[in-house]
Structure formats: structure tokens, C-alpha cells
Motif scaffolding. Structure first.
Motif, PDB file in Angstrom:
ATOM      1  N   GLY A 203       3.250  11.099   4.497  1.00 35.57           N
ATOM      2  CA  GLY A 203       2.776  10.703   3.176  1.00 35.57           C
ATOM      3  C   GLY A 203       1.455   9.990   3.252  1.00 35.57           C
ATOM      4  N   GLY A 204       1.273   9.038   2.341  1.00 39.06           N
ATOM      5  CA  GLY A 204       0.041   8.271   2.291  1.00 39.06           C
ATOM      6  C   GLY A 204       0.253   7.000   1.504  1.00 39.06           C
ATOM      7  N   HIS A 205      -0.638   6.043   1.701  1.00 37.95           N
ATOM      8  CA  HIS A 205      -0.648   4.853   0.851  1.00 37.95           C
ATOM      9  C   HIS A 205      -2.086   4.403   0.656  1.00 37.95           C
ATOM     10  N   ASP A 206      -2.284   3.493  -0.276  1.00 42.68           N
ATOM     11  CA  ASP A 206      -3.632   3.134  -0.704  1.00 42.68           C
ATOM     12  C   ASP A 206      -3.657   1.658  -1.076  1.00 42.68           C
ATOM     13  N   ALA A 207      -4.796   1.020  -0.864  1.00 44.63           N
ATOM     14  CA  ALA A 207      -4.964  -0.378  -1.261  1.00 44.63           C
ATOM     15  C   ALA A 207      -6.377  -0.587  -1.773  1.00 44.63           C
ATOM     16  N   VAL A 208      -6.513  -1.472  -2.768  1.00 48.66           N
ATOM     17  CA  VAL A 208      -7.807  -1.887  -3.300  1.00 48.66           C
ATOM     18  C   VAL A 208      -8.190  -3.194  -2.626  1.00 48.66           C
ATOM     19  N   GLY A 209      -9.421  -3.276  -2.119  1.00 46.09           N
ATOM     20  CA  GLY A 209      -9.859  -4.478  -1.423  1.00 46.09           C
ATOM     21  C   GLY A 209      -9.976  -5.678  -2.344  1.00 46.09           C
ATOM     22  N   GLU A 616     -11.590   1.068  -1.708  1.00 49.26           N
ATOM     23  CA  GLU A 616     -10.164   1.326  -1.502  1.00 49.26           C
ATOM     24  C   GLU A 616      -9.970   1.897  -0.104  1.00 49.26           C
ATOM     25  N   ARG A 617      -8.730   1.786   0.390  1.00 56.98           N
ATOM     26  CA  ARG A 617      -8.406   2.325   1.710  1.00 56.98           C
ATOM     27  C   ARG A 617      -7.207   3.270   1.597  1.00 56.98           C
ATOM     28  N   PRO A 618      -7.454   4.556   1.314  1.00 57.84           N
ATOM     29  CA  PRO A 618      -6.354   5.523   1.414  1.00 57.84           C
ATOM     30  C   PRO A 618      -6.077   5.855   2.878  1.00 57.84           C
ATOM     31  N   GLU A 619      -4.798   6.019   3.180  1.00 58.28           N
ATOM     32  CA  GLU A 619      -4.386   6.307   4.552  1.00 58.28           C
ATOM     33  C   GLU A 619      -3.295   7.375   4.490  1.00 58.28           C
ATOM     34  N   TYR A 620      -3.404   8.394   5.350  1.00 59.87           N
ATOM     35  CA  TYR A 620      -2.456   9.506   5.368  1.00 59.87           C
ATOM     36  C   TYR A 620      -1.805   9.551   6.745  1.00 59.87           C
TER      37      TYR A 620
END
Length: 623
Positions: A203-209, A616-620
Motif C-alpha cells: 500500500g502507501g501512506h502520506d504525511a503533510v510536513g 508532503e511525503r507519500p510512501e509506497y
């Protein structure tokens, strides 16, 4: 323990139990256990050690257990045959316990998430090869808080199988079910980790700095569930951009007392906490983090959800509590499970919470929930008593004392499975921003919009692209309602974008995305932030690069001039690593961190810019 059921009719077993060659001096408990029938009994010896078990069904074999007094090993005679109407004799001579005569078994019970299992019953049976007589430990050894156990030197030399009985699990055997050899004075180690089903989780997740690190961080959501068919792995990532310091974490559970732990943070470093290990399995957990100097915290969770979907999600720790929270996104239709998690960190006050659900059409619905002091509450939004099934839904949460609210969701979106989560927005706003966005190539991007006002809101949505001029879209959202924009219908397939929204009324906006990346299905979500969140410094705590983890940063520069942006990556050990880029005016930039750091590197990041930007930091991943 074996079930003890009195038998009826057939034969008998009798004999004498001695301690060495002599009487034990105390009555000895003897369990006569039928192999394959219900004819078992529990008897006690007389003062001379004699016992007799009568009326046992014939035509079966029996295990005879003698429970040794303090200082003596238990003994067992395996598979003594008893014919119908006959009498069988079993004499057992106990040997002294201790390292000079006996061996012991030690070990730790855990699972692949790192959780340690307390309260598991450990039973050990065996004896010398080829002999019907052996020894055992049963019913009086349980694992401690750290998952460890120790039988003591109470097993006579021989080969032994270790049985493990933990709550919510079928009985397991250590060492793959194979026997372990013991001699006088020896110690056998029988560590056991429960099997995990369904890995890898993709999957993936995301964060806003966030612009500024703080001295506190709060998380409402958290779960360390682990069962034979589904599991959750929870971690806290900590960025410590300053001097070395001590971090204190208070874990608040759905039931039970809080757990308080401290951690040493090195200067300018990234640190990871395994929450499953800290609080144990099957805990619904919120967390309060504090330190003398500023830090940044994120919580990532990787899971196989009970419906079978797998994935992960992430949240940046809130730096303060609040009494009002807004959520724009929400769906309770087929394949979607939506929750609201509420944390009350007050040690003495109950939080009285009102949850108002807004729908695409129809009147809002309000439901009340008390949240006990120093605890966490989970609300299943799909339930009929809440929003109910088959709704697009937004939420407003009001509490009479400061709390924290998060909204995790688990989904199967047309075969793209996973989960996402956000912390609620503290207030609607008129100018909103998001740095990440991509449409097409198996990516589905949405904007979900809550207008909690009585009047309609007129929106101007500006998409800043990786290349080319910005694109604008106009939209009206009725009062007290929720609206959805499918961005794939606005931008051409393959477009990277960031977004800025201006509204005539204060609104709340989220950006859920569902995707297949490198064959990994999943989704993530982010809450739009105000113009004041754009900054010349932005901070992140989580980050990992590997063949199975793709880490990105997406940068929104909505200024009329180019921005010079420097990434400073903090590592678990060693000096920080830097990378500088230029982000063109009125554009979006994508940085693949896998090109900047070696594979296998955990990292946190601080982004410095010559102009105010959003990151933002999306990560897969395939976890």
C-alpha cells in the motif's frame, strides 16, 4: 491442565509414589489420564505413597502423572495399558529438582510485530527415549510481562516437547514440534514467535510536513491486534533535530491503566519505537509524547485488516488537543469500514463528545459518546446507530474538554485495498493547500469537501502541475453538506499536481487517493492545510528507502518566483545528509528519496526553502 472426569467401570490402576527410595512424607496428587476416552481421575496417595484409581474403563492406555512436592520433579508414566476387569501397577520414583539432577527450559513468546506475550501457559512433557517414564511441567509456568518463561530445574534428563497455550490462540508447540534434549544442569531455549498470515502488506501512506517541531505530540489511533488471520504492526517514528534528550511516552489503553515509557534520543537523529513490543498484543492504544526540547513524531501502522484487506497508514502527531474537529472524507458503503478514534488524556474528567454526521443530502445526524479519563474510545461509523451504512459522510466532533480525534478507514476500492487516516482539522478555512496529487496510471484522486455553513460555498480550485500552467476549476458546495471532486475527470492521465483552494465560506477539504503502484495496491489521504502552513521550514519524522519502499517528497511552490529547497535527512546514526533542488514558480516538484539515500536507510527530514512552500511525503511499500 487436563480435564479431570471420573471414570466408571472396567479396571484399576494402583501403585506407589516415592521420593527417591523413600516415602515423600506428604500426600502426593496423582492424575490418571485416559488416552482417547473420558475415564480419567485425580487421586491422592496415603502417607506411605500408595494410591489406587478404580473403575477406569478397560481397553485403553493411561498416562499416570505424579505431582512432586517442593524440591522434587514431577514424574509421568506414559501409555500404561489397562484391560477390562484387570488391575495395572504403576510405581514412580521422583528425583530431586535442581541443576545437579535435572534440566530446565527457558524462552520468550512473541509475534512478528515484536509484541511480547504475558500470561501464556507453558507445559512441557517428555523423558528418556524408549522409556515409558519421564517428567513434566504442567499448569504452574506462565510467561511474564516481557513474554519470558523459566520452568526451573525440574525436568529429569530426556527429550521434551514444549506446549504453548496463549489467550485467543490454539495450542502451539515450540521448536516446530520437535523434542528438545535436556541433561542434568542443562538449559534448553524454546523461543516461539506466532506465525503471521498474509504478508507482505502492500500500500502507501502520506504525511503533510509541519513548520515547527514541538515539545508534545498526541495520537488518538493505534492498535496492536495479532491473531491467526489478521494483524497490525504499529510504530512511532521520532525526529530529534536538536540536542540529545529523553522522550516520555504515555500509552493510553481502551481498558486498563496507562503505560509510561522513556526513550533516549540522540542529537540530530531519527528514532523508532515498536508500539506492539511496548504495550503487548491486542491493545487499542492512544499515545501522548513529551520531551524538554522540540521534536517531531509520526505513527505508521501496517496491517492485514479482519476483512482480508492489507495496507498501511500514517499520521503526524498533533501538537495540541482541541474541543472541535472536522473531517471532510468518509464512506460507509460496501468494502469500506470507517472509524472515529477519540483520545481523552485527562486523568480525572470524562469527555462528553458530540459527533455530527453530514451527508450529501438530508439533515445532519448527531450522536453522543462519553470518553472515560485516561482512555481511548473507538466508534464504528458504519453502525446504524452512527452514520449508518451506504453513505458519503463528513463529520464534526465537539467535546466539552480537550481531546484528540482521528478517522481511520479500511477499504477495498475496486480491488485496490488498504487504509488511510487523518487527524481532524481544528476549524474550517477559506484558503486550503495540498502538495501531493496524481491521476491516471492506476491512480484515482478525489477531493472531498465539507461545507458546515448554512450558506453555499463557491470554490476556485487551482491545480499546480509538474509541468505547464496551472489549471482552474469552479465548484459550488451547498450549505451543511458534503461534495466530492473526482480529479481524474479534471486533469489528463499521468498528471502530477498540487492544489490550492479558495472558498467564499470556511470549508474542510481532504484528498483521498486509491492506487496501484509497482503492483502494490493501496490508498492514502491528507487533510488540506491553510496558507499559514506553508513555510520556509518543514519537518517529517518517518522515512525509509529500500527495494520494497519507495519514498517521495512532493513540493508545492505557488509563489511567482523559483524556490531553492534543501532536504536535510536525519539518520538513526551518523551525520545528516543534505540535498538541494530548485522548484520553479507556480509548480509542483517530485523528489524520489531512493535516489538520495542508500537502500535500507531509515530517515527523518527537515526541509528548508528560500520561499514558503508546502511539502508532503507519500510512501509506497510492500511490508
Amino acid at each position: 491442565m487436563h480435564n479431570v472426569i471420573l471414570g466408571s467401570g472396567g479396571g484399576s490402576i494402583h501403585g506407589r509414589i516415592t521420593c527417591g527410595a523413600n516415602s515423600c512424607g506428604v500426600p502426593i496428587s496423582v492424575l490418571v489420564f485416559c488416552d482417547g476416552c473420558s475415564g480419567s481421575s485425580n487421586v491422592t496417595t496415603d502417607v506411605n505413597g500408595n494410591y489406587s484409581s478404580t473403575n477406569v474403563p478397560g481397553g485403553h492406555t493411561y498416562d499416570v502423572h505424579a505431582i512432586g512436592p517442593s524440591g522434587w520433579d514431577n514424574a509421568i508414566y506414559y501409555a500404561k495399558p489397562v484391560s477390562t476387569g484387570s488391575s495395572a501397577t504403576v510405581n514412580l520414583s521422583l528425583i530431586p529438582s535442581g541443576a545437579s539432577t535435572s534440566g530446565r527450559v527457558i524462552g520468550t513468546i512473541s509475534d512478528p510485530s515484536g509484541a511480547l506475550y504475558a500470561g501464556c501457559l507453558i507445559n512441557v512433557f517428555g523423558g528418556p527415549s524408549g522409556s515409558p517414564i519421564g517428567s513434566f511441567v504442567e499448569g504452574d509456568v506462565t510467561t511474564a510481562a516481557d513474554g519470558s518463561f523459566d520452568t526451573g530445574y525440574r525436568l529429569s534428563p530426556g527429550n521434551y516437547i514444549v506446549f504453548i497455550d496463549c489467550p485467543n490462540w490454539p495450542e502451539q508447540k515450540a521448536n516446530g514440534g520437535s523434542a528438545m534434549a535436556l541433561s542434568a544442569g542443562s538449559t534448553a531455549t524454546a523461543n516461539f514467535s506466532f506465525p503471521e498470515f498474509g504478508r507482505p502488506f502492500t500500500g502507501g501512506h502520506d504525511a503533510v510536513g509541519i513548520a515547527n517541531p514541538g515539545t508534545r505530540a498526541y495520537f488518538a489511533e493505534g492498535y496492536t491486534g495479532f491473531t491467526p488471520s489478521w494483524s497490525f504492526h504499529e510504530q512511532l517514528a521520532i525526529s530529534n533535530p536538536g540536542a540529545a534528550q529523553t522522550l516520555t511516552v504515555t500509552y493510553l489503553l481502551a481498558s486498563g491503566s496507562p503505560i509510561v515509557k522513556t526513550y533516549a534520543l540522540s542529537a540530530q537523529s531519527r528514532f523508532t519505537i515498536n508500539v506492539n513490543r511496548e504495550v503487548g498484543p491486542l491493545q487499542e492504544v492512544s499515545a501522548v509524547l513529551s520531551a524538554p526540547n522540540p521534536f517531531v513524531a509520526e505513527r505508521e501502522m501496517y496491517f492485514r485488516y479482519p476483512t482480508g484487506v492489507d495496507g498501511g497508514h500514517n499520521a503526524v502527531g498533533a501538537q495540541s488537543l482541541g474541543t472541535v474537529f472536522y473531517f471532510a472524507e468518509g464512506y460507509t458503503g460496501p468494502g469500506f469500514d470507517e472509524y472515529l478514534t477519540l483520545m481523552n488524556s485527562s486523568a480525572s474528567q470524562t469527555a462528553n463528545v458530540q459527533v455530527t454526521y453530514f451527508f450529501n443530502s438530508g439533515a445532519p445526524k448527531t450522536v453522543s459518546h462519553p470518553v472515560n479519563p485516561s482512555s481511548r474510545l473507538t466508534v464504528h461509523v458504519n453502525d446504524a446507530a452512527e452514520a449508518g451504512p451506504n453513505h458519503d459522510v463528513s463529520m464534526k466532533v465537539i467535546s466539552d474538554i480537550p481531546i484528540l480525534a482521528e478517522r481511520p478507514m479500511y477499504f477495498n476500492y475496486a480491488g485496490q485495498t488498504g487504509g488511510h487516516v487523518v487527524v481532524g482539522a481544528s476549524a474550517p478555512i477559506t484558503s486550503l493547500n495540498l502538495a501531493e496529487g496524481h491521476v491516471g496510471q492506476s491512480f484515482n484522486e478525489y477531493l472531498t469537501i465539507l461545507n458546515p455553513n448554512a450558506s453555499a460555498a463557491n470554490l476556485t480550485i487551482t491545480y499546480f502541475l509538474g509541468a505547464g500552467s496551472p489549471v482552474q476549476q469552479l465548484l459550488t458546495v451547498n450549505g451543511n453538506s458534503r461534495a466530492t471532486v473526482y480529479v481524474n475527470s479534471v486533469l489528463p492521465a499521468g498528471t502530477d499536481s498540487s492544489v490550492h483552494i479558495d472558498s467564499t465560506q470556511p470549508i474542510v477539504v481532504e484528498r483521498p487517493m486509491y492506487f496501484t503502484y509497482n503492483g502494490w495496491t493501496g490508498g492514502h489521504d491528507a487533510m488540506a492545510v491553510p496558507d499559514s502552513a506553508l513555510s520556509i521550514t518543514l519537518n517529517f519524522a518517518e522515512g525509509y528507502v529500500a527495494a520494497n519502499f519507495a519514498q517521495y517528497y512532493t513540493i508545492l511552490n505557488k509563489s511567482a518566483s523559483a524556490a531553492t529547497v534543501t532536504f536535510t535527512f536525519y539518520l538513526p546514526a551518523g551525520a545528516p545528509v543534505t540535498k538541494t533542488i530548485t522548484v520553479a514558480a507556480n509548480s509542483r516538484w517530485t523528489e524520489l528519496v531512493n535516489n538520495d539515500l542508500p537502500a535500507g536507510t531509515y530517515n527523518a527530514a527537515q526541509i528548508s526553502s528560500s520561499l514558503a512552500v508546502l511539502a508532503e511525503r507519500p510512501e509506497y511499500f510492500s511490508y
